[in-house]
Design a protein around this motif. Structure first.
Motif, PDB file in Angstrom:
ATOM      1  N   LYS A  17       0.844  -1.170   0.059  1.00  0.00           N
ATOM      2  CA  LYS A  17      -0.106   0.215   0.185  1.00  0.00           C
ATOM      3  C   LYS A  17       0.829   1.225   0.083  1.00  0.00           C
ATOM      4  N   THR A  18       1.858   1.173   0.719  1.00  0.00           N
ATOM      5  CA  THR A  18       2.895   2.456   0.688  1.00  0.00           C
ATOM      6  C   THR A  18       3.430   2.646  -0.699  1.00  0.00           C
ATOM      7  N   LEU A  19       3.987   1.429  -1.324  1.00  0.00           N
ATOM      8  CA  LEU A  19       4.425   1.498  -2.745  1.00  0.00           C
ATOM      9  C   LEU A  19       3.392   2.322  -3.742  1.00  0.00           C
ATOM     10  N   GLU A  20       2.237   1.620  -3.449  1.00  0.00           N
ATOM     11  CA  GLU A  20       1.222   2.111  -4.240  1.00  0.00           C
ATOM     12  C   GLU A  20       0.880   3.696  -4.172  1.00  0.00           C
ATOM     13  N   LEU A  21       0.950   4.071  -2.971  1.00  0.00           N
ATOM     14  CA  LEU A  21       0.769   5.349  -2.947  1.00  0.00           C
ATOM     15  C   LEU A  21       1.824   6.348  -3.195  1.00  0.00           C
ATOM     16  N   TRP A  22       3.285   5.852  -2.986  1.00  0.00           N
ATOM     17  CA  TRP A  22       4.297   6.654  -3.601  1.00  0.00           C
ATOM     18  C   TRP A  22       4.218   6.715  -5.097  1.00  0.00           C
ATOM     19  N   ILE A  23       3.674   5.450  -5.814  1.00  0.00           N
ATOM     20  CA  ILE A  23       3.729   5.548  -7.148  1.00  0.00           C
ATOM     21  C   ILE A  23       2.681   6.501  -7.581  1.00  0.00           C
ATOM     22  N   GLU A  24       1.551   6.503  -6.709  1.00  0.00           N
ATOM     23  CA  GLU A  24       0.374   7.723  -7.246  1.00  0.00           C
ATOM     24  C   GLU A  24       0.970   9.037  -7.007  1.00  0.00           C
ATOM     25  N   HIS A  25       1.826   9.075  -5.809  1.00  0.00           N
ATOM     26  CA  HIS A  25       2.369  10.482  -5.700  1.00  0.00           C
ATOM     27  C   HIS A  25       3.532  10.921  -6.507  1.00  0.00           C
ATOM     28  N   GLU A  26       3.890   9.787  -7.439  1.00  0.00           N
ATOM     29  CA  GLU A  26       4.977   9.906  -8.479  1.00  0.00           C
ATOM     30  C   GLU A  26       6.637  10.191  -7.657  1.00  0.00           C
ATOM     31  N   LEU A  68      11.780  15.991  -3.603  1.00  0.00           N
ATOM     32  CA  LEU A  68      11.886  15.398  -4.570  1.00  0.00           C
ATOM     33  C   LEU A  68      11.700  16.192  -5.959  1.00  0.00           C
ATOM     34  N   HIS A  69      11.088  16.988  -6.032  1.00  0.00           N
ATOM     35  CA  HIS A  69      10.893  17.959  -7.296  1.00  0.00           C
ATOM     36  C   HIS A  69      12.066  18.725  -7.440  1.00  0.00           C
ATOM     37  N   LEU A  70      12.564  19.270  -6.102  1.00  0.00           N
ATOM     38  CA  LEU A  70      13.820  19.969  -6.480  1.00  0.00           C
ATOM     39  C   LEU A  70      15.033  19.198  -6.775  1.00  0.00           C
ATOM     40  N   LEU A  71      14.963  18.030  -6.125  1.00  0.00           N
ATOM     41  CA  LEU A  71      16.179  16.993  -6.713  1.00  0.00           C
ATOM     42  C   LEU A  71      16.105  16.411  -8.033  1.00  0.00           C
TER      43      LEU A  71
END
Length: 98
Positions: A17-26, A68-71
């Motif tokens: 579920k965490t991975l799916e959420l992080w994928i959703e958040h890109e 993450l966007h800045l990185l």
């Protein structure tokens, strides 16, 4: 090295579920293959970085988004600079005529 979703979950110690959420958040963007999603060493490093942001820095979701966007922008600028340097070396190796 390339990982299947199952291998990635094992190595990253993430819950599905965490991975799916992080994928959703890109925050993590797997590549698609005929066998499903595949993940890279860079994806694994990114998971560890996100965990550090959460656990050691105390960043919330909005903060992680910004970081993450800045990185990603920084890495994009670095690639563009390296390409520019390469092109400049190529141009320097050809003498100007005329």
């Amino acid at each position: 090295m390339i990982f299947t979703k199952t291998e990635f979950l094992t190595r990253s110690k993430l819950q599905i579920k965490t991975l799916e959420l992080w994928i959703e958040h890109e925050w993590v963007i797997p590549q698609d293959s005929a066998d499903g999603s595949i993940f890279s060493e860079a994806d694994l490093a990114r998971v560890h970085f996100i965990r550090e942001l959460e656990d050691k820095v105390g960043a919330n979701d909005a903060g992680i988004d910004v970081i993450l966007h800045l990185l990603d922008q920084l890495h994009g600028m670095r690639r563009a600079f390296e390409q520019l340097q390469s092109e400049m070396r190529t141009v320097k190796s050809y003498p100007l005529s005329g």
